[in-house]
Design an enzyme around this catalytic site. Structure first.
Site, PDB file in Angstrom:
ATOM      1  N   CYS A   1      55.843 -10.778  62.486  1.00  0.00           N
ATOM      2  CA  CYS A   1      56.432 -11.486  61.392  1.00  0.00           C
ATOM      3  C   CYS A   1      56.047 -12.890  61.378  1.00  0.00           C
ATOM      4  O   CYS A   1      55.314 -13.402  59.899  1.00  0.00           O
ATOM      5  CB  CYS A   1      57.846 -11.773  61.080  1.00  0.00           C
ATOM      6  SG  CYS A   1      58.722 -10.328  61.172  1.00  0.00           S
TER       7      CYS A   1
ATOM      8  N   CYS B   1      44.561  15.100  63.130  1.00  0.00           N
ATOM      9  CA  CYS B   1      45.809  14.334  63.134  1.00  0.00           C
ATOM     10  C   CYS B   1      46.825  14.732  63.788  1.00  0.00           C
ATOM     11  O   CYS B   1      47.281  16.100  63.512  1.00  0.00           O
ATOM     12  CB  CYS B   1      46.145  13.919  61.581  1.00  0.00           C
ATOM     13  SG  CYS B   1      47.683  13.085  61.493  1.00  0.00           S
TER      14      CYS B   1
HETATM   15 ZN   LIG Z   1      47.786  12.550  59.241  1.00  0.00          ZN
END
Ligand SMILES: [Zn+2]
Length: 269
Positions: free
Chosen positions: A187, A244
């Site tokens: 942050c 993925c």
């Molecule tokens: Zn994906």
């Protein structure tokens, strides 16, 4: 639902748009959007969605307003330093548009509460600034088949895309792989020109409204990269990755338990 006289006046510039009109405004009033983080991105997202009459806006943030936030987190005020950001956002939205039900979620976003949280919403807008939260939000949206409009800012740069693998196109993981072991986007360590968060958050709000209204071209499958110093933006095509771990052909992530070790939380830009 029909539009009242006061609403006809409030939303007159939407009603004038042939692509929005009364039916589009009713869609907005019925829409439910969850905004992750009431920070530099979340501020314009929440304000523009509220101004547009998005009927239910959830705000997840467990942080409090700090003086150092006000350089970019324009939904908050000096007088509200020290108050929870989600409560501060509710005060701002209450003053802006009484049509909006702003739901405060003052909790850390974790693997065991996120699914229940996002179940009540149609679209999620992620304005967090750490990879742990971004991947958690992406994975939860994938399993819940929710559209995710995600933006990020750093220094003078910004990125934006929409992820809806349930309707084709990649998920966030397809594009960014795995969360790095050491989160470099903390942050406070990296600076940001405040107005850049305003630019990207406003684009993010625009994409959320387009998704609700089914207007124009979705950002799904495209990544917008903005460079404030050269005042240029470019669009990069992004594709679903068959490898993925989440949405690929042989996924290894079957639930949110991979996030169990994460401390959770929302650290907004
Ligand atoms: Zn994906």
């Amino acid at each position: 639902m029909s539009i009242s006289d006061a609403q006809a006046l409030r939303y007159a510039r939407h009603l004038n748009l042939s692509d929005v009109g009364p039916s589009g405004q009713e869609k907005l009033l019925k829409a439910r959007v969850l905004v992750v983080g009431a920070g530099g991105l979340g501020s314009p997202v929440i304000l523009y969605l509220a101004a547009a009459g998005v009927g239910t806006i959830g705000v997840v943030d467990d942080d409090e307003v700090d003086l150092s936030n006000l350089q970019r987190q324009v939904i908050h005020t000096t007088a509200r330093v020290g108050t929870p950001k989600a409560d501060s956002a509710k005060v701002a939205v209450g003053a802006l548009n009484p049509d909006v039900n702003l739901r405060v979620h003052r909790e850390r976003l974790k693997f065991d509460n996120i699914a229940t949280l996002i179940a009540d919403y149609d679209i999620v807008a992620d304005g967090s600034d750490n990879f742990d939260t971004r991947f958690l939000v992406n994975d939860a949206c994938f399993f819940a088949r929710k559209t995710l409009v995600s933006a990020a800012v750093l220094r003078f740069d910004g990125q934006l895309s929409t992820y809806k693998p349930h309707a084709g196109g990649p998920c966030y993981r397809c594009v960014f792989g795995e969360a790095p072991p050491d989160d470099v986007w903390t942050c406070s360590q990296v600076g940001i020109l405040g107005a850049v968060a305003g630019v990207m958050g406003t684009l993010q709000a625009t994409e959320v409204l387009k998704e609700i209204l089914v207007l124009g071209e979705s950002m799904a499958g495209r990544l917008l990269i903005h460079d404030a110093l050269s005042a240029t933006s470019r669009l990069v095509k992004i594709n679903r990755d068959p490898g993925c771990a989440l949405c690929g052909d042989a996924p290894t992530i079957r639930d949110l338990s991979i996030h169990a070790a994460s401390n959770g939380g929302v650290c907004s830009v």
